[in-house]
Design an enzyme around this catalytic site. Structure first.
Site, PDB file in Angstrom:
ATOM      1  N   SER A 273     -11.445   2.329   6.072  1.00  0.00           N
ATOM      2  CA  SER A 273     -11.427   0.866   6.233  1.00  0.00           C
ATOM      3  C   SER A 273     -12.468   0.206   5.327  1.00  0.00           C
ATOM      4  O   SER A 273     -12.163  -0.763   4.624  1.00  0.00           O
ATOM      5  CB  SER A 273     -11.633   0.474   7.700  1.00  0.00           C
TER       6      SER A 273
ATOM      7  N   SER B 140     -14.262   6.532   6.907  1.00  0.00           N
ATOM      8  CA  SER B 140     -14.310   5.114   6.575  1.00  0.00           C
ATOM      9  C   SER B 140     -13.355   4.665   5.479  1.00  0.00           C
ATOM     10  O   SER B 140     -13.742   4.047   4.486  1.00  0.00           O
ATOM     11  CB  SER B 140     -15.742   4.692   6.224  1.00  0.00           C
TER      12      SER B 140
ATOM     13  N   GLY C 244      -8.651   7.260   9.486  1.00  0.00           N
ATOM     14  CA  GLY C 244      -9.029   7.519  10.878  1.00  0.00           C
ATOM     15  C   GLY C 244      -9.704   8.859  11.091  1.00  0.00           C
ATOM     16  O   GLY C 244      -9.710   9.382  12.190  1.00  0.00           O
TER      17      GLY C 244
ATOM     18  N   SER D 127       0.837  -1.200   0.000  1.00  0.00           N
ATOM     19  CA  SER D 127       0.000   0.000   0.000  1.00  0.00           C
ATOM     20  C   SER D 127       0.866   1.241   0.000  1.00  0.00           C
ATOM     21  O   SER D 127       1.861   1.303   0.726  1.00  0.00           O
ATOM     22  CB  SER D 127      -0.903   0.017   1.233  1.00  0.00           C
TER      23      SER D 127
ATOM     24  N   ASP E  65     -21.073   1.786   6.750  1.00  0.00           N
ATOM     25  CA  ASP E  65     -19.968   2.200   5.893  1.00  0.00           C
ATOM     26  C   ASP E  65     -19.878   1.341   4.635  1.00  0.00           C
ATOM     27  O   ASP E  65     -19.684   1.837   3.522  1.00  0.00           O
ATOM     28  CB  ASP E  65     -18.640   2.101   6.656  1.00  0.00           C
TER      29      ASP E  65
ATOM     30  N   GLY F 186     -12.926   9.276  10.433  1.00  0.00           N
ATOM     31  CA  GLY F 186     -14.359   9.003  10.480  1.00  0.00           C
ATOM     32  C   GLY F 186     -14.991   8.987   9.105  1.00  0.00           C
ATOM     33  O   GLY F 186     -16.207   9.056   8.974  1.00  0.00           O
TER      34      GLY F 186
HETATM   35  P1  ADP Z   1     -11.514   5.050   9.236  1.00  0.00           P
HETATM   36  O1  ADP Z   1     -12.238   3.885   8.635  1.00  0.00           O
HETATM   37  O2  ADP Z   1     -12.432   5.993   9.935  1.00  0.00           O
HETATM   38  O3  ADP Z   1     -10.638   5.771   8.277  1.00  0.00           O
HETATM   39  P2  ADP Z   1     -10.366   2.939  10.763  1.00  0.00           P
HETATM   40  O4  ADP Z   1      -9.504   2.898  11.977  1.00  0.00           O
HETATM   41  O5  ADP Z   1     -11.662   2.222  10.774  1.00  0.00           O
HETATM   42  O6  ADP Z   1     -10.560   4.464  10.369  1.00  0.00           O
HETATM   43  O7  ADP Z   1      -9.561   2.335   9.533  1.00  0.00           O
HETATM   44  C1  ADP Z   1      -8.251   2.756   9.264  1.00  0.00           C
HETATM   45  C2  ADP Z   1      -7.375   1.521   9.072  1.00  0.00           C
HETATM   46  O8  ADP Z   1      -7.745   0.858   7.833  1.00  0.00           O
HETATM   47  C3  ADP Z   1      -5.922   1.856   8.912  1.00  0.00           C
HETATM   48  O9  ADP Z   1      -5.286   1.926  10.170  1.00  0.00           O
HETATM   49  C4  ADP Z   1      -5.421   0.683   8.080  1.00  0.00           C
HETATM   50  O10 ADP Z   1      -5.218  -0.456   8.900  1.00  0.00           O
HETATM   51  C5  ADP Z   1      -6.601   0.375   7.182  1.00  0.00           C
HETATM   52  N1  ADP Z   1      -6.489   1.074   5.880  1.00  0.00           N
HETATM   53  C6  ADP Z   1      -7.417   1.902   5.347  1.00  0.00           C
HETATM   54  N2  ADP Z   1      -7.003   2.372   4.142  1.00  0.00           N
HETATM   55  C7  ADP Z   1      -5.795   1.815   3.903  1.00  0.00           C
HETATM   56  C8  ADP Z   1      -4.837   1.929   2.837  1.00  0.00           C
HETATM   57  N3  ADP Z   1      -5.055   2.714   1.783  1.00  0.00           N
HETATM   58  N4  ADP Z   1      -3.690   1.220   2.952  1.00  0.00           N
HETATM   59  C9  ADP Z   1      -3.448   0.450   4.032  1.00  0.00           C
HETATM   60  N5  ADP Z   1      -4.304   0.317   5.058  1.00  0.00           N
HETATM   61  C10 ADP Z   1      -5.454   0.991   5.019  1.00  0.00           C
HETATM   62 MG    MG Z   2     -13.392   2.475   9.713  1.00  0.00          MG
END
Ligand code: ADP
Ligand code: MG
Length: 426
Positions: A152, A150, A146, A84, A201, A148
């Protein structure tokens, strides 16, 4: 440009090219004449309906133009190798047979978890799980982490449509199939990544449509197709913009607070002799005198905290209904007061706002926003402001200045133009 905190969305051809470049760098170039395919899925903001999902309530997310791009090449074995742009210099590797609850960790669990969940789905269908192969994949994204918004679910859902495609499952072709992909993505997040979140989400990332908000009915047991409805929300046509303020503030205390709010709601429903607070919201909504009906229910609760929590959930579900009605009447410029009331309720009754969120919301309103509220679970994350399209910079400048005045770290900004769901882009 990324100047002054603006977070632009990547264009799809840019995002695809970047994800392909990460793949080539990590795992080598494609066979001559074969270009690796790329899929994308959006982040989201929730327009209204906060802390309602676990009360079988209603919420109204919008897909962002900001997307996560996944370049993916199926393998002939069951290995998963990942890279990534947001995790530079490290590759993540596992064999699909070794992926299961409690078995893997790190960001790759969101990705491998989707493959695991789709294999589980195939097994449940009596089909061959090996239809979902191992793969090499690379990720790049313009969805802030992170915040909010999404990131993830964007990652999971981009992988879900990619694997649907390479395995020839055909699920992404229909809304019912997309609901299956959403369920698999939720299972990846809950069971493999270990994050106990609801389904908003993933439904937004897979099922929202450009120019629309997605009305989600979170009653368990509802038919998944019937639980999601498109509501017109064409900001461009209305001369409006939805400004997102990423407070970039650390989430504090979130886990314990979330569990507490949930337990309070469940206790209150038990005290009232109902299955969920949604039942109370529906009864209040159907009553000739909603205020009196709500007051009667609140009187039956043991303490002031429970009364305020329940009042938030019931009035918030009512505000989702009212906001949807305005959008269906073609009056998106009239929803501001509902957004403001949602924020006040989250701040005062549900007590999940933060200094940063309150400063963002107040500054946006003073600078001319039609309405503003925190969005997401609270204690940090992002706020949204509905503004006239020609006032975006004015409102952002006012929020930036207010953060500086209050001694807070610089916020980020992005525009939440209601955008398309997960799909193949190259
Ligand atoms: P949010 O969904 O609100 O952004 P989360 O804590 O639920 O926050 O999700 C963030 C996590 O998702 C990151 O810490 C990582 O583990 C994973 N993630 C999301 N996008 C990526 C990306 N582009 N590359 C690698 N990991 C990612
Ligand atoms: Mg999330």
């Amino acid at each position: 440009s990324a100047a002054r905190g603006w977070v632009p969305a990547l264009a799809d051809d840019d995002g695809a090219a970047r994800a392909r470049a990460v793949l080539a760098e990590a795992f080598g170039a494609d066979e001559p004449g074969e270009e690796v395919r790329v899929w994308a899925a959006p982040g989201r903001v929730n327009l209204i309906g906060e802390h309602t999902d676990y009360n079988a309530g209603l919420c109204l997310p919008v897909a962002l133009p900001h997307r996560t791009y996944v370049a993916l090449r199926p393998r002939t074995d069951s290995l998963v190798r990942l890279a990534s742009a947001q995790a530079p210099g490290e590759t993540w590797t596992a064999r699909l047979e070794d992926v299961g609850p409690g078995e893997v960790a790190g960001w790759g669990s969101y990705v491998a978890g989707v493959a695991w969940a789709l294999r589980e789905h195939l097994v449940a269908q009596g089909a061959d799980p090996a239809a979902v192969p191992g793969f090499d994949a690379a990720v790049d994204s313009s969805v802030p982490f992170g915040a909010g918004l999404s990131s993830s679910a964007a990652l999971e859902c981009a992988v879900a449509v990619a694997l649907d495609d390479v395995a020839g499952l055909g699920l992404a072709a229909t809304d019912a199939g997309r609901a299956v992909l959403a369920t698999a993505s939720v299972r990846a997040e809950n069971e493999i990544a270990g994050a106990p979140t609801g389904g908003m989400d993933q439904s937004a990332a897979l099922r929202a449509q450009a120019g629309h908000a997605l009305l989600l009915d979170c009653r368990p047991g509802l038919d998944p197709v019937e639980s999601a409805t498109q509501v017109p929300f064409d900001l461009d046509a209305a001369g409006l913009a939805l400004l997102v303020v990423d407070t970039r503030a650390e989430h504090r205390l979130v886990d314990g607070q979330y569990a507490q709010r949930r337990a309070t709601c469940e206790d209150a429903a038990r005290t009232l002799g109902i299955g969920s607070l949604r039942e109370l919201a529906d009864a209040v909504d159907a009553s000739d005198d909603p205020a009196a009906a709500l007051a009667r229910a609140l009187d039956a609760l043991p303490d002031d905290v429970a009364r305020r929590r329940v009042r938030h959930v019931v009035t918030e579900i009512g505000r989702v209904r009212a906001l949807v009605a305005l959008l269906r009447e073609g009056r998106p410029d009239a929803v501001g007061p509902l957004m403001n009331a949602s924020h006040a309720s989250l701040r005062d009754d549900y007590e999940v706002s933060s200094v940063e969120l309150d400063v963002a919301v107040d500054a946006a309103r003073v600078a001319g926003a039609l309405g503003a509220r925190m969005t997401g679970g609270g204690f940090g994350g992002s706020a949204i402001a509905l503004v006239r399209a020609d006032q975006v910079e004015t409102v952002a400048d006012a929020v930036r200045a207010a953060f500086e005045r209050e001694g807070l770290g610089a916020p980020g900004f992005l525009l939440a133009t209601p955008s398309a769901p997960a799909e193949r882009v190259a």
